[in-house]
Design a protein around this motif. Structure first.
Motif, mmCIF file in Angstrom:
data_model
loop_
_atom_site.group_PDB
_atom_site.id
_atom_site.type_symbol
_atom_site.label_atom_id
_atom_site.label_comp_id
_atom_site.label_asym_id
_atom_site.label_seq_id
_atom_site.Cartn_x
_atom_site.Cartn_y
_atom_site.Cartn_z
ATOM 1 N N PHE A 170 63.560 -5.529 -17.710
ATOM 2 C CA PHE A 170 62.358 -5.770 -16.909
ATOM 3 C C PHE A 170 62.293 -4.775 -15.748
ATOM 4 N N LEU A 171 63.397 -4.637 -15.025
ATOM 5 C CA LEU A 171 63.425 -3.755 -13.858
ATOM 6 C C LEU A 171 63.336 -2.276 -14.252
ATOM 7 N N LYS A 172 63.870 -1.936 -15.407
ATOM 8 C CA LYS A 172 63.737 -0.555 -15.882
ATOM 9 C C LYS A 172 62.274 -0.233 -16.172
ATOM 10 N N ASP A 173 61.567 -1.190 -16.771
ATOM 11 C CA ASP A 173 60.134 -0.989 -17.006
ATOM 12 C C ASP A 173 59.383 -0.851 -15.688
ATOM 13 N N LEU A 174 59.724 -1.714 -14.718
ATOM 14 C CA LEU A 174 59.079 -1.649 -13.409
ATOM 15 C C LEU A 174 59.365 -0.309 -12.740
ATOM 16 N N GLN A 175 60.585 0.176 -12.860
ATOM 17 C CA GLN A 175 60.965 1.449 -12.247
ATOM 18 C C GLN A 175 60.160 2.609 -12.825
ATOM 19 N N LYS A 176 59.840 2.515 -14.118
ATOM 20 C CA LYS A 176 59.062 3.579 -14.751
ATOM 21 C C LYS A 176 57.619 3.597 -14.263
ATOM 22 N N VAL A 177 57.020 2.423 -14.138
ATOM 23 C CA VAL A 177 55.603 2.373 -13.755
ATOM 24 C C VAL A 177 55.393 2.366 -12.245
ATOM 25 N N ALA A 178 56.405 1.934 -11.488
ATOM 26 C CA ALA A 178 56.269 1.887 -10.027
ATOM 27 C C ALA A 178 57.628 2.138 -9.385
ATOM 28 N N PRO A 179 58.104 3.381 -9.395
ATOM 29 C CA PRO A 179 59.455 3.697 -8.892
ATOM 30 C C PRO A 179 59.673 3.387 -7.416
ATOM 31 N N ASP A 180 58.591 3.252 -6.655
ATOM 32 C CA ASP A 180 58.741 2.960 -5.222
ATOM 33 C C ASP A 180 58.496 1.482 -4.896
ATOM 34 N N ALA A 181 58.456 0.644 -5.914
ATOM 35 C CA ALA A 181 58.197 -0.790 -5.685
ATOM 36 C C ALA A 181 59.349 -1.451 -4.938
ATOM 37 N N GLN A 182 59.001 -2.446 -4.138
ATOM 38 C CA GLN A 182 59.979 -3.301 -3.483
ATOM 39 C C GLN A 182 60.096 -4.590 -4.285
ATOM 40 N N VAL A 183 61.309 -5.112 -4.357
ATOM 41 C CA VAL A 183 61.567 -6.260 -5.224
ATOM 42 C C VAL A 183 62.370 -7.328 -4.479
ATOM 43 N N ALA A 213 78.985 -11.182 -16.189
ATOM 44 C CA ALA A 213 78.179 -11.803 -17.240
ATOM 45 C C ALA A 213 77.702 -13.199 -16.867
ATOM 46 N N GLU A 214 78.534 -13.973 -16.153
ATOM 47 C CA GLU A 214 78.139 -15.349 -15.828
ATOM 48 C C GLU A 214 76.949 -15.392 -14.869
ATOM 49 N N GLN A 215 76.644 -14.280 -14.210
ATOM 50 C CA GLN A 215 75.497 -14.213 -13.313
ATOM 51 C C GLN A 215 74.265 -13.632 -14.002
ATOM 52 N N ARG A 216 74.336 -13.506 -15.321
ATOM 53 C CA ARG A 216 73.171 -13.011 -16.079
ATOM 54 C C ARG A 216 72.638 -14.103 -17.001
ATOM 55 N N LYS A 217 72.821 -15.351 -16.588
ATOM 56 C CA LYS A 217 72.359 -16.487 -17.386
ATOM 57 C C LYS A 217 71.213 -17.190 -16.662
ATOM 58 N N GLY A 218 70.481 -17.994 -17.411
ATOM 59 C CA GLY A 218 69.389 -18.761 -16.823
ATOM 60 C C GLY A 218 68.153 -17.924 -16.580
ATOM 61 N N GLU A 219 67.242 -18.486 -15.798
ATOM 62 C CA GLU A 219 65.990 -17.815 -15.485
ATOM 63 C C GLU A 219 65.940 -17.474 -14.002
ATOM 64 N N ALA A 220 65.159 -16.476 -13.673
ATOM 65 C CA ALA A 220 65.026 -16.045 -12.287
ATOM 66 C C ALA A 220 63.559 -15.840 -11.956
ATOM 67 N N SER A 221 63.256 -15.875 -10.671
ATOM 68 C CA SER A 221 61.915 -15.562 -10.177
ATOM 69 C C SER A 221 61.981 -14.181 -9.533
ATOM 70 N N ILE A 222 60.906 -13.432 -9.645
ATOM 71 C CA ILE A 222 60.917 -12.088 -9.085
ATOM 72 C C ILE A 222 59.574 -11.777 -8.430
ATOM 73 N N CYS A 223 59.623 -11.265 -7.211
ATOM 74 C CA CYS A 223 58.441 -10.810 -6.482
ATOM 75 C C CYS A 223 58.480 -9.293 -6.396
ATOM 76 N N MET A 224 57.337 -8.669 -6.544
ATOM 77 C CA MET A 224 57.251 -7.200 -6.473
ATOM 78 C C MET A 224 56.034 -6.814 -5.661
ATOM 79 N N CYS A 225 56.138 -5.732 -4.908
ATOM 80 C CA CYS A 225 54.965 -5.201 -4.222
ATOM 81 C C CYS A 225 55.092 -3.698 -4.096
ATOM 82 N N LEU A 226 53.954 -3.045 -4.015
ATOM 83 C CA LEU A 226 53.920 -1.603 -3.827
ATOM 84 C C LEU A 226 53.878 -1.312 -2.337
ATOM 85 N N PRO A 227 54.532 -0.242 -1.904
ATOM 86 C CA PRO A 227 54.464 0.103 -0.479
ATOM 87 C C PRO A 227 53.050 0.534 -0.128
#
Length: 297
Positions: A170-183, A213-227
């Motif tokens: 997900f973050l790699k895709d975000l980095q491609k389309v908005a490399p300066d995004a804050q997360v 690996a144990e911290q890559r389980k479950g679901e997370a919420s993510i906020c993003m904004c452009l500068p």
């Protein structure tokens, strides 16, 4: 009829269940829940006395089939509540279809507000309060990247849910389309191992890639904004009392004037500028109409 009660439940900390929610659930004749096992664990903490709380499943795979049963229970005069595993029903959780059907039947629907992963993360993200919530994005990389690209715009926060196992992609895709995004990434919110990671998309991606690996389980919420030209706190950008970016509106007006002078219609000018996602359609229409009137004068 009693109203259909839509009850928010804790994200992880049972102390976040409000007194009103406790009272409504204990008074319910039947509680429709996403997973009866999860809800039973939560409700076992309530002092129901001799009353045995009746649980019925309502999840993404059976909501369509269960909808009529829920409505009939309300119409029979029963006290009916809907809850999800965590947070507020109907927000990327089951419940919206039943609520829509209840309104269509003329039944009352009453919210019992409480925890929501969206507002919980937004409150600690330090990002613009104007936001768009997309829930879970498409799993395919191409569709996900396209959705991010079309949804991100300056001055607005984009909020999504994402399984931690997919977060790096997900973050790699975000980095491609908005490399300066804050997360701001929220994981295990309100739980003992709560974690909020905030920074540039590259910094947060690095944090995800290097965690165990144990911290890559479950679901997370993510906020993003452009500068934007204005940081959230420095107040350097001129805005009116309604938070409108006056400098940006002036630039939109100048572009609209040029297009109108070139022979483009109001509709075409509006469509072009709305497509750039610089401002809301309502604001763009207002600016274009003003520009056209100015040319007439």
């Amino acid at each position: 009829f009693h109203p259909l009660m839509v009850v928010a439940t804790p994200l992880g900390n049972t102390d976040d269940l409000s007194l009103r929610a406790r009272r409504v659930l204990l008074d319910s004749d039947v509680i429709y829940c996403e997973d009866t096992r999860v809800s039973q664990a939560l409700l076992s903490n309530l002092d129901s006395g001799e009353k045995k709380l009746r649980l019925r499943s309502l999840h993404s795979h059976n909501e369509e089939a269960r909808t009529e049963e829920v409505l009939e229970a309300v119409e029979m005069g029963q006290k009916v509540s809907i809850i999800s595993d965590a947070g507020t029903p109907g927000i990327s959780d089951p419940g919206a279809r039943v609520v829509e059907a209840a309104h269509s039947r003329g039944l009352r629907v009453s919210p019992i507000p409480g925890p929501s992963a969206v507002s919980t993360l937004m409150s600690v993200a330090g990002m613009p309060s104007k936001h768009t919530f997309l829930g879970f994005l498409p799993k395919s990389k191409g569709a996900r990247a396209s959705k991010l690209k079309s949804s991100l715009r300056p001055g607005f926060t984009l909020v999504c849910f994402c399984p931690m196992r997919d977060m790096a992609d997900f973050l790699k895709d975000l980095q491609k389309v908005a490399p300066d995004a804050q997360v701001a990434l929220g994981r295990e919110l309100t739980k003992p191992y709560e974690e909020v990671t905030r920074g540039s998309v590259s910094d947060v991606l690095q944090s995800v890639l290097t965690r165990p690996a144990e911290q890559r389980k479950g679901e997370a919420s993510i906020c993003m904004c452009l500068p934007s030209r204005k940081s959230i706190s420095d107040g350097s950008e001129e805005e009116d009392e309604d938070g409108v970016d006056l400098e940006l509106n002036q630039r939109i007006k100048e572009a609209a004037l040029k297009l109108l002078q070139g022979g483009s219609s109001r509709r075409d000018v509006t469509d072009v500028i709305v497509g750039l996602k610089l401002a809301s359609k309502k604001e763009v229409v207002k600016i274009v109409v003003g520009a056209a009137e100015e040319l007439k004068g």
